[in-house]
Design an enzyme around this catalytic site. Structure first.
Site, PDB file in Angstrom:
ATOM      1  N   LYS A  14      91.179 -46.425  34.296  1.00  0.00           N
ATOM      2  CA  LYS A  14      91.147 -47.131  33.001  1.00  0.00           C
ATOM      3  C   LYS A  14      90.236 -48.349  33.084  1.00  0.00           C
ATOM      4  O   LYS A  14      89.403 -48.586  32.212  1.00  0.00           O
ATOM      5  CB  LYS A  14      92.558 -47.577  32.615  1.00  0.00           C
ATOM      6  N   ASN A  15      90.404 -49.122  34.157  1.00  0.00           N
ATOM      7  CA  ASN A  15      89.674 -50.388  34.243  1.00  0.00           C
ATOM      8  C   ASN A  15      88.192 -50.215  34.546  1.00  0.00           C
ATOM      9  O   ASN A  15      87.421 -51.167  34.424  1.00  0.00           O
ATOM     10  CB  ASN A  15      90.336 -51.314  35.276  1.00  0.00           C
ATOM     11  N   CYS A  44      98.214 -57.265  26.924  1.00  0.00           N
ATOM     12  CA  CYS A  44      99.577 -57.339  27.466  1.00  0.00           C
ATOM     13  C   CYS A  44     100.033 -58.797  27.555  1.00  0.00           C
ATOM     14  O   CYS A  44      99.235 -59.700  27.803  1.00  0.00           O
ATOM     15  CB  CYS A  44      99.626 -56.732  28.859  1.00  0.00           C
ATOM     16  N   ARG A  70      95.510 -65.763  29.563  1.00  0.00           N
ATOM     17  CA  ARG A  70      94.296 -64.948  29.655  1.00  0.00           C
ATOM     18  C   ARG A  70      93.171 -65.448  28.750  1.00  0.00           C
ATOM     19  O   ARG A  70      92.735 -64.750  27.829  1.00  0.00           O
ATOM     20  CB  ARG A  70      94.618 -63.474  29.377  1.00  0.00           C
ATOM     21  N   ASP A 130      97.833 -55.619  39.765  1.00  0.00           N
ATOM     22  CA  ASP A 130      98.251 -54.439  38.993  1.00  0.00           C
ATOM     23  C   ASP A 130      99.219 -53.534  39.771  1.00  0.00           C
ATOM     24  O   ASP A 130      99.744 -52.572  39.201  1.00  0.00           O
ATOM     25  CB  ASP A 130      97.025 -53.620  38.550  1.00  0.00           C
ATOM     26  N   ARG A 158      99.162 -47.104  27.344  1.00  0.00           N
ATOM     27  CA  ARG A 158      97.889 -47.832  27.345  1.00  0.00           C
ATOM     28  C   ARG A 158      97.101 -47.522  28.614  1.00  0.00           C
ATOM     29  O   ARG A 158      95.869 -47.531  28.594  1.00  0.00           O
ATOM     30  CB  ARG A 158      98.153 -49.336  27.314  1.00  0.00           C
TER      31      ARG A 158
HETATM   32  C1  UD1 Z   1      91.272 -57.123  34.661  1.00  0.00           C
HETATM   33  C2  UD1 Z   1      92.026 -55.828  34.565  1.00  0.00           C
HETATM   34  C3  UD1 Z   1      93.519 -56.060  34.778  1.00  0.00           C
HETATM   35  C4  UD1 Z   1      93.753 -56.795  36.076  1.00  0.00           C
HETATM   36  C5  UD1 Z   1      92.900 -58.053  36.166  1.00  0.00           C
HETATM   37  C6  UD1 Z   1      92.990 -58.749  37.512  1.00  0.00           C
HETATM   38  C7  UD1 Z   1      90.670 -54.532  33.032  1.00  0.00           C
HETATM   39  C8  UD1 Z   1      90.551 -53.892  31.708  1.00  0.00           C
HETATM   40  N1  UD1 Z   1      91.789 -55.234  33.265  1.00  0.00           N
HETATM   41  O1  UD1 Z   1      91.737 -57.960  33.613  1.00  0.00           O
HETATM   42  O2  UD1 Z   1      94.178 -54.792  34.809  1.00  0.00           O
HETATM   43  O3  UD1 Z   1      95.121 -57.151  36.188  1.00  0.00           O
HETATM   44  O4  UD1 Z   1      91.515 -57.723  35.935  1.00  0.00           O
HETATM   45  O5  UD1 Z   1      92.642 -57.875  38.548  1.00  0.00           O
HETATM   46  O6  UD1 Z   1      89.805 -54.394  33.872  1.00  0.00           O
HETATM   47  N2  UD1 Z   1      90.723 -66.088  33.342  1.00  0.00           N
HETATM   48  C9  UD1 Z   1      90.353 -67.321  32.852  1.00  0.00           C
HETATM   49  N3  UD1 Z   1      89.232 -67.391  32.066  1.00  0.00           N
HETATM   50  C10 UD1 Z   1      88.470 -66.294  31.769  1.00  0.00           C
HETATM   51  C11 UD1 Z   1      88.853 -65.049  32.300  1.00  0.00           C
HETATM   52  C12 UD1 Z   1      89.991 -64.971  33.080  1.00  0.00           C
HETATM   53  O7  UD1 Z   1      91.019 -68.315  33.098  1.00  0.00           O
HETATM   54  O8  UD1 Z   1      87.472 -66.432  31.065  1.00  0.00           O
HETATM   55  C13 UD1 Z   1      91.955 -65.976  34.166  1.00  0.00           C
HETATM   56  C14 UD1 Z   1      93.001 -65.107  33.469  1.00  0.00           C
HETATM   57  O9  UD1 Z   1      93.761 -65.868  32.567  1.00  0.00           O
HETATM   58  C15 UD1 Z   1      93.812 -64.609  34.625  1.00  0.00           C
HETATM   59  C16 UD1 Z   1      92.780 -64.515  35.759  1.00  0.00           C
HETATM   60  O10 UD1 Z   1      91.673 -65.305  35.360  1.00  0.00           O
HETATM   61  O11 UD1 Z   1      94.819 -65.536  34.962  1.00  0.00           O
HETATM   62  C17 UD1 Z   1      92.312 -63.094  36.059  1.00  0.00           C
HETATM   63  O12 UD1 Z   1      91.716 -62.570  34.910  1.00  0.00           O
HETATM   64  P1  UD1 Z   1      90.561 -61.473  34.965  1.00  0.00           P
HETATM   65  O13 UD1 Z   1      90.159 -61.222  36.380  1.00  0.00           O
HETATM   66  O14 UD1 Z   1      89.518 -61.885  34.004  1.00  0.00           O
HETATM   67  O15 UD1 Z   1      91.329 -60.214  34.418  1.00  0.00           O
HETATM   68  P2  UD1 Z   1      90.937 -59.271  33.217  1.00  0.00           P
HETATM   69  O16 UD1 Z   1      89.481 -58.985  33.258  1.00  0.00           O
HETATM   70  O17 UD1 Z   1      91.545 -59.777  31.970  1.00  0.00           O
END
Ligand code: UD1
Length: 426
Positions: free
Chosen positions: A30-31, A125, A130, A313, A405
């Site tokens: 998915k990711n 979720c 986030r 995850d 999802r």
């Molecule tokens: C992706 C994955 C999700 C996984 C996560 C961490 C997808 C679709 N989803 O989510 O399944 O759990 O990586 O491995 O690929 N953050 C900030 N600012 C930002 C972006 C992120 O502070 O601009 C923080 C988030 O709040 C969170 C952390 O960084 O606490 C990790 O987020 P991120 O690595 O961006 O995860 P996702 O891309 O949302």
């Protein structure tokens, strides 16, 4: 393609105590699929993706591409076809972006392609705040003007240019969004402290196949030399390491003998190490992983970290396993600030878990007991079904929409291994 019946089910009943046995095949990731689907906004002409899992999140991304003016649809055998004529609309629909955080992946590609984008602030979720500040920091460094107004992000750039971007945290989504935007920017972009997840490498390989000049994906420094255009291509998405891990734990907690094929073994290494520490008998081949009973499970400590650390995850599913391990385990969740909702439901099934902010102390119990439980987020759903498989008696699991999802027919795959699971539409 018609939605299969499974999409209508809202709850399921698991009969616990049946050892799972046999071989099951993992679906596509998915990711990986979600950013790759979004990246097709950057490509001219026809693209065919294979091994795309059929999930509510990928269906939603398909709708998003349609809403942006791209012809995109699922065909049989997990093939997803896209025809991009280059006439991209700048506005992403509110109902799609607020339902799925990954919709924000379209921001970088739309901006790079047509110089402007209007995207609602994302949803997803309920596992933490986030934010998207790191995505925006990257776009800004590449010359985009950014305005946040009335719940929308407005992005504008007559021409994106290369930049040196040091991420404060190796965010998966920000690394992907910036990589996509930089592929069509003028000049060279360097992302420092980039995320190194296997899904980043998959996106990088896809973009390179479409004509992008990118090196260093899978390391902390990714270098992207912008090109004039990218062309449609064919690409096979990697398999889902989270699904692989979930199916293996199903075998472990039921004291069964399960082999998962179509697995990326190297990508599962952080999980494999922890399973070995927990006393699991685990063997691997080129594209399969097998778990067999090996006496009592042992306690261990886990800290979730960016890849190659232990994946957040898989944290919920490991909590189910450690609830049944001898001794006291500790899990520290360091990626998301609110990702222990499953613990409350596991406690209803007899697990002994104490929470303190982002730490969980798990004192192993001999058995769990069936109960009525509710899914609060995707991976929590997997953890509760695993608990139901291991528990005495039957467990009713409500809130299946979260599970759909990210898992392609998990109940069906568990039934292939002998699980007694019935889905209901209430
Ligand atoms: C992706 C994955 C999700 C996984 C996560 C961490 C997808 C679709 N989803 O989510 O399944 O759990 O990586 O491995 O690929 N953050 C900030 N600012 C930002 C972006 C992120 O502070 O601009 C923080 C988030 O709040 C969170 C952390 O960084 O606490 C990790 O987020 P991120 O690595 O961006 O995860 P996702 O891309 O949302």
């Amino acid at each position: 393609m018609e939605q299969p019946d499974g999409f209508l089910h809202t709850s399921l009943t698991v009969q616990g105590g049946v050892p799972l046995k046999g071989t099951v095949s993992a679906s596509g990731s998915k990711n990986s699929a979600l950013p790759i689907m979004a990246a097709t906004i950057l490509l001219d002409g026809e693209t065919e993706l294979t091994n795309v899992p059929y999930l509510s999140d990928t269906i939603m991304m398909s709708r998003m591409l349609n809403a942006l003016g791209i012809r995109a649809e699922f065909h049989s055998n997990k093939r997803f076809k896209i025809r991009n004529s280059g006439r991209i609309k700048p506005i992403a629909p509110y109902e799609l972006v607020t339902a799925m955080r990954a919709s924000f992946f379209v921001a970088g590609p739309i901006l790079a392609r047509i110089g402007m984008a209007k995207i609602p602030l994302p949803g997803g979720c309920a596992i933490g705040a986030r934010p998207i500040n790191l995505h925006l920091k990257g776009f800004e460094a590449m010359g985009a003007e950014i305005r946040l107004e009335h719940g929308f992000v407005f992005l504008k750039a007559n021409e994106l240019h290369g930049a040196k971007i040091n991420l404060d945290f190796p965010s998966v989504g920000a690394t992907e969004n910036i990589m996509m935007a930089a592929s069509l920017a003028k000049g060279t972009t360097i992302i420092e402290n980039a995320a190194r997840e296997p899904e980043i490498t998959d996106l990088g390989q896809f973009l390179v196949k479409a004509g992008a000049k990118i090196s260093g994906f899978g390391t902390q420094t990714i270098v992207i030399e912008g090109v004039e255009r990218l062309n449609g291509t064919h690409y096979d998405v990697i398999s889902d390491r989270v699904e692989v891990g979930t199916l293996l734990i199903a075998g472990i907690v039921t004291k069964g003998d399960v082999t998962v094929k179509n697995a990326c073994v190297d990508d599962s290494e952080p999980l494999i190490q922890k399973l070995k520490e927990s006393g699991v008998d685990i063997s691997t081949g080129p594209d399969w992983i097998r778990v067999k009973p090996n006496g009592e499970l042992k306690s261990t400590d886990i800290v979730t970290l960016p890849f190659p650390g232990f994946p957040t995850d898989m944290q919920a599913q490991m909590m189910t396993l450690l609830s049944l391990a001898k001794g006291t385990s500790m899990i520290q969740e360091s990626i998301f600030e609110n990702r222990f909702n499953h613990a409350h439901e596991l406690k209803r099934m007899g697990a002994n878990i104490k929470l303190d902010h982002n730490k969980a102390v798990i004192i192993g119990v001999n058995s769990l007991s069936g109960a009525d439980v509710k899914i609060t987020d995707l991976r929590a759903g997997a953890a509760l079904i695993l608990a139901g498989l291991a528990a005495e008696g039957h467990t009713n699991v409500f809130g299946l929409n979260f599970l759909k999802r990210g898992y392609e027919n998990l109940p069906g795959k568990l039934r292939e291994l002998g699980a007694q699971i019935e889905e209901q539409s209430t």
